[in-house]
Design a protein around this motif. Sequence first.
Motif, mmCIF file in Angstrom:
data_model
loop_
_atom_site.group_PDB
_atom_site.id
_atom_site.type_symbol
_atom_site.label_atom_id
_atom_site.label_comp_id
_atom_site.label_asym_id
_atom_site.label_seq_id
_atom_site.Cartn_x
_atom_site.Cartn_y
_atom_site.Cartn_z
ATOM 1 N N VAL A 288 0.830 -1.210 0.000
ATOM 2 C CA VAL A 288 0.000 0.000 0.000
ATOM 3 C C VAL A 288 0.863 1.259 0.000
ATOM 4 C CG1 VAL A 288 -2.045 -1.012 1.092
ATOM 5 C CG2 VAL A 288 -0.180 -0.119 2.527
ATOM 6 N N LEU A 289 0.227 2.324 -0.419
ATOM 7 C CA LEU A 289 0.869 3.632 -0.496
ATOM 8 C C LEU A 289 0.076 4.599 0.377
ATOM 9 C CD1 LEU A 289 2.793 5.662 -2.207
ATOM 10 C CD2 LEU A 289 0.749 6.005 -3.600
ATOM 11 N N PHE A 290 0.755 5.324 1.245
ATOM 12 C CA PHE A 290 0.084 6.384 2.005
ATOM 13 C C PHE A 290 -0.174 7.566 1.061
ATOM 14 C CE2 PHE A 290 1.998 3.972 5.421
ATOM 15 C CZ PHE A 290 1.038 4.033 6.431
ATOM 16 N N ILE A 291 -1.388 8.094 1.098
ATOM 17 C CA ILE A 291 -1.741 9.175 0.163
ATOM 18 C C ILE A 291 -2.042 10.483 0.896
ATOM 19 C CG2 ILE A 291 -2.556 7.643 -1.662
ATOM 20 C CD1 ILE A 291 -5.422 8.190 -0.675
ATOM 21 N N PHE A 302 4.050 9.764 5.511
ATOM 22 C CA PHE A 302 3.920 10.931 4.638
ATOM 23 C C PHE A 302 3.316 10.488 3.312
ATOM 24 C CE2 PHE A 302 8.160 9.104 4.210
ATOM 25 C CZ PHE A 302 8.250 8.887 2.838
ATOM 26 N N ASN A 303 2.862 11.454 2.563
ATOM 27 C CA ASN A 303 2.255 11.196 1.252
ATOM 28 C C ASN A 303 3.304 10.586 0.320
ATOM 29 O OD1 ASN A 303 0.509 11.228 -0.883
ATOM 30 N ND2 ASN A 303 0.500 13.450 -1.165
ATOM 31 N N GLY A 304 3.129 9.309 -0.043
ATOM 32 C CA GLY A 304 4.088 8.622 -0.913
ATOM 33 C C GLY A 304 4.854 7.493 -0.229
ATOM 34 N N MET A 360 -9.484 5.425 4.932
ATOM 35 C CA MET A 360 -8.096 5.054 5.217
ATOM 36 C C MET A 360 -7.189 5.757 4.218
ATOM 37 S SD MET A 360 -7.925 3.056 7.811
ATOM 38 C CE MET A 360 -9.070 2.112 8.832
ATOM 39 N N PRO A 361 -6.088 6.365 4.669
ATOM 40 C CA PRO A 361 -5.207 7.106 3.762
ATOM 41 C C PRO A 361 -4.255 6.176 3.000
ATOM 42 C CG PRO A 361 -4.352 7.248 5.980
ATOM 43 C CD PRO A 361 -5.624 6.459 6.079
ATOM 44 N N LEU A 362 -4.814 5.110 2.459
ATOM 45 C CA LEU A 362 -4.012 4.089 1.789
ATOM 46 C C LEU A 362 -4.621 3.735 0.437
ATOM 47 C CD1 LEU A 362 -3.709 1.654 4.840
ATOM 48 C CD2 LEU A 362 -1.867 3.145 3.997
ATOM 49 N N GLY A 375 3.877 14.792 -7.397
ATOM 50 C CA GLY A 375 3.883 15.307 -6.029
ATOM 51 C C GLY A 375 4.320 14.291 -4.993
ATOM 52 N N LEU A 376 4.502 13.008 -5.411
ATOM 53 C CA LEU A 376 4.891 11.961 -4.463
ATOM 54 C C LEU A 376 6.390 11.700 -4.539
ATOM 55 C CD1 LEU A 376 1.968 9.401 -4.996
ATOM 56 C CD2 LEU A 376 2.118 11.282 -3.348
ATOM 57 N N THR A 377 6.911 11.056 -3.510
ATOM 58 C CA THR A 377 8.328 10.701 -3.437
ATOM 59 C C THR A 377 8.450 9.225 -3.076
ATOM 60 O OG1 THR A 377 8.858 12.928 -2.640
ATOM 61 C CG2 THR A 377 10.528 11.226 -2.305
ATOM 62 N N PHE A 378 9.246 8.477 -3.836
ATOM 63 C CA PHE A 378 9.400 7.039 -3.591
ATOM 64 C C PHE A 378 10.870 6.678 -3.344
ATOM 65 C CE2 PHE A 378 5.846 7.186 -6.832
ATOM 66 C CZ PHE A 378 4.846 7.128 -5.878
#
Length: 814
Positions: A288-291, A302-304, A360-362, A375-378
């Motif tokens: 999963v990814l936090f958004i 954090f976001n990403g 859920m922020p996922l 806008g995301l960072t991986f």
Amino acid sequence: MKTNNELELVWNFVNNTDRNVFLTGKAGTGKTTFLHKLKNESLKRMVVVAPTGVAAINAKGMTIHSFFQMPFGPILPETEQNKSSSFNRKFSKTKINIIKSMDLLVIDEISMVRADLLDGIDKTLRRFKNSNKVFGGVQLLMIGDLQQLSPVIKESEWQLLKPFYKNGFFFSSHSYQQCNPIAVELKHVYRQDNQKFIEILNEIRNNTLSKVSADELNKRFLPDFVPNENEGYISLTTHNNKAEKTNILALNKLKTKAQTYTAKIERKFPEFSYPNKEELVLKVGAQVLFIKNDSAPEKRYFNGKIGKVIFLDKDEVIVKCPNDAANIVVKPEIWENINYTVDPETKEISETSVGSFTQMPLRLAWAITIHKSQGLTFEKAIIDAQAAFAHGQTYVALSRCKSLEGLVLKSSIDSTQIISDSNVISFNKNAAENQPDEQVLQESKSEFQLNLIVELFDFFNFLKPVSRVLDLFYKNRTSIEGNLETTFTSIKETITNLLKIANSFKIQLEKLAEPKNVPETNKNIQGRFIKALKYFNEQTSNNINEPFKTFSYITDNKAVQKDIDKQLDIIEELLAIKLSYFKGLSEGFNTLKFLELRANAVFLTKETLKKTKTTGFFGTANKELFERLRELRDSIAKDNNMAHFQVFTQRSLYEMCETLPTNKEELLKVKGFGKKRVKKYGDAILKVLGDYWIENDIEVSIEREIFKETKPKQQKGASKEVSLELFKSGKTVFEIAKERGLTEATITAHLTSFIASKEIKVTDLISEIHYKELKKIIPTMNFENLSDLKHQIDEKYTYTDLRLVLIDLENSRS
């Protein structure tokens, strides 16, 4: 003062000048962080908008289309937007006040804004603020990276737009060309710290990828790479269906039990702005990814950020992230749908939540589209840019990753995958060569303050309404009574004199200006300012305001009356603004104080007009009622082929607006009304009055003192109870009104008060069809008051319908 970096420079331009700013920079240079700081700390009155729903939610603002009520199709330069039938251009009073008092408009993700849309914004701001200035005089901060995602323009739309624009980007708009913008590029990259990787990204960004850089990048070309499931790699793809398919296949392979999380959506939150799936299906083992950034003080995610689900419960999800010592217990997060309102006490523009989305922020993160990754960072990403189909996609994909080591390419990269628009490259090159410096900042600050002082003493906008009043008098002098000519001839002479003096003062200010000393700290300018302020204040108060307050006139010519009243409203508003400036700046010129006064003037004039609209020039406080009765008079006159004054005179019209007669007996007391007129037109007049009472919550049946009633008053409760008893006995509203000598509107108001106690049902008073329709429609709408709602909704619904359903909705919530 020396600026330490580009961020400090742009901060000063935005907060201390009126220059329009394009803030750009590579991915990861802190543009979003700057926006959040600006929202929290700037003293300017601002509104934040973005081109898409998700971008607007992330920026905690509104979409451009929602705030400015724009159509989604092409907006041609010659189109009159307020006459377009494709969208609602009836702005609420709150929206108009926000626009009029706005100092700064921030447009996030400007790279996705089309040229015609920016010109549409310009038209709207000019319409409500200052028609002679680009963007209505509002300062624009445009944030975005043109090397990232570009505007979406269908070929059919471009065929309509290309006669007017060189290309579809915002910088091709007519308004951008006129607004004298500065461009500031943020150069320090926070996301990546590997200099070699940063250089490669720069070459891709500028479409100059060298063979050496391509070879270095393609060392990460691993076509057969299969990540370990615990390593936290995410795949970036070009198309949504490909990412969705990858995620569903991976989820289905897991043998664990599925858990569905249903979003809680409250009030107004349109589907196109949903930040996550309404039905989110997860399993233990899912990547999963936090958004969203963690709203808790611990800031655990954090976001990403990417992780794996290790436990599911109905109210929480536990996620394990690579290299994290502790697991993260994830609870639902709330996304707010923001609208802008005006605080009734402080008059500040404030953000108001009109709806929320709790989920859920996922999201599943074996794969994600390049578009959604902006806008995301991986830490680790697998990228397939072979199918890149739009400008900037390859750059967006590669720049999401923090390092070369965390990057895996499923297809090799060469210049054919780097789709760049030549217009963007040319624009960016020009912007880079013309970066503003400290000197430009100082000059802009000084010019900004000088312009504000000149604006303060400028009376040019008085000339048009004053000249129009005199012109109307000269053309219609036989039908106008009063001292209109002498008053406005004198006022015009004063204004002409003040214009000459203001021009001389402007020249003096320019001579006194010093390169390193802005006007508000320049003692010579401040000294001259205070003297000028005193003189202008005296002239305005004694030679404009006093005669304006004491003159009077009357005419029975409807068209002339309407035009004169319109000009008088404009003059009165301008006067209120000037006098508030003079009072507020009597100690000397201060930029922030002036901006505050200018913003508050929007609301000051509304209050002033309410207080001063008396019979000074045979006017009325009930302006809207006046217009409705006048329209009725004209309609009757037209239908009966007679002059409007034969229905009732101007004096009768004003008297009705002041005394608000409630029945035919009281109507007979109005000067100019006899039994014949009351019999012919009384019912129609009382119907208009009744609608006005309902709309404005006037309980006319019991507040007899305002009509100077001589007969004994009924008690409030008793009057209502009598109406209720008659209704229960089987009589209709019409029959009760006739029996009691009151209007139907008054009887309806009586019966309405018994809805809360359930002695009366809403459907006793309005049709069941209208009731059911309005119960669905009203909760979806934004409105300030009953009048605002009536103007937005289908004409088939009456004020009574709306008022009753609103009461019912309120009762059901309590």
